[in-house]
Design an enzyme around this catalytic site. Structure first.
Site, mmCIF file in Angstrom:
data_model
loop_
_atom_site.group_PDB
_atom_site.id
_atom_site.type_symbol
_atom_site.label_atom_id
_atom_site.label_comp_id
_atom_site.label_asym_id
_atom_site.label_seq_id
_atom_site.Cartn_x
_atom_site.Cartn_y
_atom_site.Cartn_z
ATOM 1 C CG ASP A 124 -2.301 0.650 0.790
ATOM 2 O OD1 ASP A 124 -2.527 0.839 -0.420
ATOM 3 O OD2 ASP A 124 -3.088 0.988 1.677
ATOM 4 C CG HIS A 393 0.392 2.907 4.154
ATOM 5 N ND1 HIS A 393 0.561 1.746 4.869
ATOM 6 C CD2 HIS A 393 -0.883 2.909 3.724
ATOM 7 C CE1 HIS A 393 -0.593 1.068 4.863
ATOM 8 N NE2 HIS A 393 -1.475 1.757 4.187
#
Length: 989
Positions: A124, A393
């Site tokens: 991701d 993230h």
């Protein structure tokens, strides 16, 4: 034989805060998944991030569920991949923080289950960094899996069956630290959601998670049709067609088919009961379909690929940044989004680093201390946890909603407070000071002095967290101009006091400190009697200038000079004109201006910028027509204050630059201090849909080639690329710590204390994006509040270094670390003026407890407090017998991590391997009796770490690699770019 691959616990997405997500989601996922795995031996599952798993394990799981997890792990049906606290971002994180969050997660998994993750699932992060393969191989991983890379590159790799390769992330370590890497195909990490016979998403029988409370009727949005006799053939046909489409893009007949997506498996029973039927059906009709399918973990998939014994291509140390998903979607905005959060996260990391070494020394030297060590460790752990989780993230990237951002900020501030308090308590304890007054501690210059304690003499304790001697300035607020500063021996210390930029009622006192590695010194600040006063900076205000009507003919230049540079300012514009490096007498024309990119906020009118994306309408526009100038001249420092106004009559400014140049007196080592031109910026509040950049233009012929660092670890070359569209945004890169431009002889370096986007949009230019404020009407952004309406004022700092390549090469790595790890400053009031104990004087004044050579960095010196045995067989036995140690933490084990800062061939001297005797290096902490070399996160003994060796064109043999030459009798040789990790034990513990 296509393998069928089980979905992971999805990642913490934007919505809600940790408590809501925990309540609605994590509890359900792990509770229902464990229950369902126990019902069918064929079922499998992978879990990724420890943040949520640990919350479930500590707060929700029953004893029975805990036993079941142990059993599932032993059977290989539950697999932890990555195993870090989070799935960290790869673009804007610092290597130290990536290692920290991995180490935190791995320590928990090893202590609790005796397991060590061996595969990654980095699907991701928005782009992939070349630092990651090095770290993951050092951590003992056998293979690495990524997904988000540039769309046109992915299409090309897919067409040519090049989505799998052996990646050598570091040019200096090459095959010693390589890792097999798998890039997910165009469908990425989610099950394809379109099924032809239903208008709902496919294979998500539990639908889409609803927050924070589940729907009353138990019917979630978009639940797939249950598998029945009438539709099972259609389901099977759809799934097999997709498997075969993917098979054409890879070299083996094993196909990784991910099942699940973000926020799936909160009701695992409907997921597995439907999928069980489907798998059975396909396998019963495998002659007709031409495939067989099975549940699998990432480890099962990579094991299958490894056993095929193919020869793989090598990819060198180039990364996959920036990342674009389509022509106008360059994910380069997040390099700068939420600059304040990025700044606080890095400050917290730097304070944690200081607090760890401070506490380690204290425990080693004061075994019978009055401070509760367990309580102190908890204070450190609160900051470890906060710094680890913000590396997510959707954390430090600034791509979360304001509510989640506030959660990160609160956790960071709480941890910072704890560690400041711990350091202040240790100093009190070591100074036998009276414990009656509150200890005021402030960790960064300018936080404050002592509120309301202006009549009392202050003392300032300054700790140097680096393992080198440093000479630098620290800043303290004082209420009088007439002050003197003295060291522990009562000798006067050079200092300068001047008007404050931030406040009309206080002054800034700059104190010149020279401190050996990992030690502290104490300075007292007293109202002056005139004899030994600090220098007083003299302020000169110049007339505000209209930049648009500058007289090019009668150019008047104002020089500001120190021992290293002469900087000229053009008095017609009040802008910088040039810098001369005095040793070589090279002059570079250099001007700086602020510009703004105007961006679209209306979906109906074209591409938009948001937390993630940068989509400028056109070229950047200059923001100011008039510049004000004030120069504070001083014996130790000259500060040039520039204020940028939108027009000549404007009263308020949105942009300012404070440039500081230091002059170091005789008798001090001022090499680093003299060679940096320090700039602090003040930007904001911005107007809506503006992205603010500082553009530095020079006459260097750089051919638009830019260099930026990757995670503060290595440098990446960034040639300017022309694209059909969106060229500006697609030439932005992350600068975590360093960026530079150069011509054949001269280099201009920029060093930063937080991440920024950086670009070279013209020859001889470098521009840094400093702040963003956006609003758009994209439904997705509105739903999750991702519009980034950031009205703050940001205060980033950048150091400029100018010189020959040789000179800057020597300076920039140590300077970058000096900016990252500025001294920790703590304040106290001295009324009874206690004498310093002898032992402290010796420590802080006569040499250092730990000093490393200038090409090494002492990356970690901490007491993790782990309870696990470092003997693997013993640890596994203890876990199986339920004997893993509870109760007190282990204070006898010191974690030491050393990093070589230079690449092979970068410098004739500094790029050489360095041999260190760990016994004598750590002599100041006590007598070393045992050193064990460990994997990066500490869970493997390097002698037993056998990683898979994949066949490549360069190295045709296959087998296992053990790449480290281990230490003999405490002597260790550290090669260029190596990171080596040790457990150290001292006598008398």
């Amino acid at each position: 034989m296509p393998l069928f691959f089980q979905a992971p616990t999805p990642k913490t997405r934007q919505e809600g805060n940790a408590k809501e997500s925990m309540h609605a989601y994590a509890a359900n996922v792990y509770t229902t998944v464990v229950e369902e795995l126990m019902k069918g031996k064929q079922r499998k599952f992978i879990a990724v991030e420890q943040e949520f798993f640990r919350l479930w394990w500590d707060a929700v799981a029953t004893d029975t569920q805990k036993q079941q997890v142990h059993q599932l792990l032993q059977e290989g049906r539950l697999e932890f991949v990555i195993g870090g606290q989070v799935m960290h971002d790869e673009a804007v994180t610092l290597i130290d923080d990536q290692i920290l969050q991995l180490t935190e997660g791995h320590g928990f998994l090893y202590e609790t289950f005796g397991i060590r993750p061996q595969f990654s699932w980095h699907i991701d992060p928005f782009g992939a960094s070349a630092t990651t393969p090095t770290l993951f191989s050092l951590a003992g991983f056998n293979a690495h899996l990524i997904s988000r890379i540039d769309y046109d590159l992915k299409a090309d790799m897919q067409k040519n069956k090049k989505l799998q390769f052996v990646w050598q992330g570091s040019p200096s370590l090459s095959e010693r630290q390589e890792i097999f890497t798998h890039v997910m195909d165009q469908y990425s990490y989610c099950t394809p959601s379109q099924i032809p016979f239903s208008n709902r998403s496919g294979f998500y029988w539990n639908g889409i998670a609803a927050f924070p409370d589940p729907p009353k009727d138990g019917v979630y949005p978009n639940m797939s049709l249950p598998v029945t006799d009438t539709n099972i053939h259609q389901y099977a046909k759809t799934m097999v067609a997709n498997i075969k489409e993917r098979a054409a893009w890879f070299r083996t007949s094993d196909v990784l088919w991910p099942w699940g997506c973000d926020k799936q498996f909160f009701n695992a029973s409907v997921q597995y009961s439907n999928m069980d039927l489907l798998l059975d059906y396909i396998n019963k009709h495998s002659d007709e379909f031409g495939v067989t399918v099975q549940y699998a973990t990432v480890g099962d998939y990579f094991q299958a690929i490894y056993s095929r014994n193919l020869t793989w291509e090598i990819r060198d140390s180039q990364d996959f940044l920036p990342y674009s998903t389509e022509p106008f979607q360059a994910w380069t905005g997040f390099y700068t989004s939420r600059s304040t959060l990025k700044g606080i996260a890095r400050r917290a990391s730097s304070l944690l680093y200081a607090g760890e070494s401070f506490f380690t020394q204290y425990v080693r030297k004061h075994p019978a201390s009055s401070i509760c060590k367990c309580g102190a460790l908890k204070q450190l752990q609160s900051l470890r946890w906060a710094v680890s989780e913000v590396q997510h993230h959707d954390g430090i990237t600034g791509t979360e909603s304001p509510k989640v951002k506030d959660m990160y900020m609160n956790n960071l501030m709480y941890g910072i407070f704890n560690v400041k308090k711990l350091m202040a308590t240790i100093i009190f304890d070591m100074n036998n000071a009276k414990k009656n007054g509150e200890v005021y501690s402030s960790v960064y210059s300018k936080d404050s002095g002592i509120p309301g304690a202006t009549d009392v003499d202050q003392y300032v304790v300054v700790y140097n967290p680096l393992a080198w001697n440093i000479t630098t300035f620290v800043t303290v607020s004082v209420s009088h101009l007439a002050v003197s500063v003295y060291d522990e021996m009562g000798l006067p210390v050079p200092a300068q006091v001047q008007s404050s930029v931030e406040s009309h009622s206080t002054y800034d006192l700059y104190i010149l400190v020279a401190i050996s590695g990992l030690s502290y010194r104490k300075y007292s600040i007293k109202a002056s009697n005139g004899k030994q006063s600090a220098f007083i900076g003299r302020s000169v205000k110049y007339k505000q200038k209209d930049v648009t009507r500058a007289d090019k003919e009668g150019q008047q230049l104002l020089p500001v000079v120190n021992n290293c540079y002469q900087v000229l300012f053009d008095q017609n514009t009040n802008l910088m004109h040039s810098i001369t490096e005095r040793e070589t007498n090279q002059t570079v024309q250099l001007t700086q201006e602020f510009l703004e990119y105007h961006v679209n906020g209306d979906m109906m009118k074209g591409p938009i910028s948001d937390n993630y994306l940068f989509a400028p309408n056109a070229s950047a526009v200059p923001v100011s027509k008039a510049v004000g100038l004030e120069v504070v001249f001083g014996n130790l420092m000259t500060e040039i204050r520039q204020y940028f106004y939108s027009n000549v009559t404007a009263q308020d400014y949105i942009y300012a630059v404070y440039t500081r140049m230091y002059t170091v007196p005789e008798g001090y080592d001022g090499k680093l201090l003299c060679h940096r031109i320090e700039q602090e910026y003040s930007i904001g509040p911005l107007e809506l849909n503006r992205e603010a950049v500082l553009r530095t233009s020079t006459n260097l012929n750089t051919r638009q080639l830019l260099y930026t660092d990757s995670n503060g670890y290595q440098i990446q070359k960034r040639p300017f690329k022309a694209y059909m569209n969106n060229t500006v945004a697609r030439n932005y890169y992350p600068m975590v710590q360093t960026a530079y431009i150069e011509d054949d002889t001269t280099r201009l370096m920029l060093l930063a204390e937080r991440a920024h986007g950086v670009s070279s949009q013209g020859n001889g230019q470098v521009e840094v994006m400093l702040h963003r404020r956006l609003w758009n009407n994209l439904q997705w952004d509105l739903n999750y509040n991702l519009t980034l309406n950031d009205s703050s004022v940001v205060r980033p700092v950048i150091w400029l270094i100018l010189g020959t390549k040789d000179v800057t090469n020597v300076l920039y790595r140590t300077s970058g670390l000096a900016l990252e790890h500025r001294p920790v400053v703590m304040f106290g009031a001295l009324s009874d003026k206690p004498k310093l104990p002898r032992q402290l004087q010796q420590n802080s004044v006569h040499g250092s407890p730990v000093t490393v050579p200038p090409n090494l960095h002492l990356q970690t010196l901490s007491i993790p407090g782990w309870r696990y045995s470092s003997n693997h067989a013993e640890q596994v036995h203890n876990v199986r017998m339920g004997k893993q140690k509870q109760g007190d933490a282990d204070f006898s084990r010191v974690l030491l991590r050393i990093r070589h800062l230079y690449e092979v061939g970068e410098d004739p001297v500094l790029s050489q391997p360095v041999t260190v005797n760990l016994k004598s290096l750590l002599n100041g902490l006590g007598s070393v009796i045992l050193v064990e070399e460990r994997s990066l996160t500490g869970t493997w003994d390097v002698n037993s770490l056998q990683r898979w060796k994949w066949k490549t064109t360069q190295y045709p043999s296959k087998g296992f690699s053990n790449s480290t030459e281990t230490s003999e009798n405490f002597i260790v040789t550290v090669h260029p770019k190596e990171i080596r990790t040790f457990f150290v034990y001292f006598q008398g513990q």
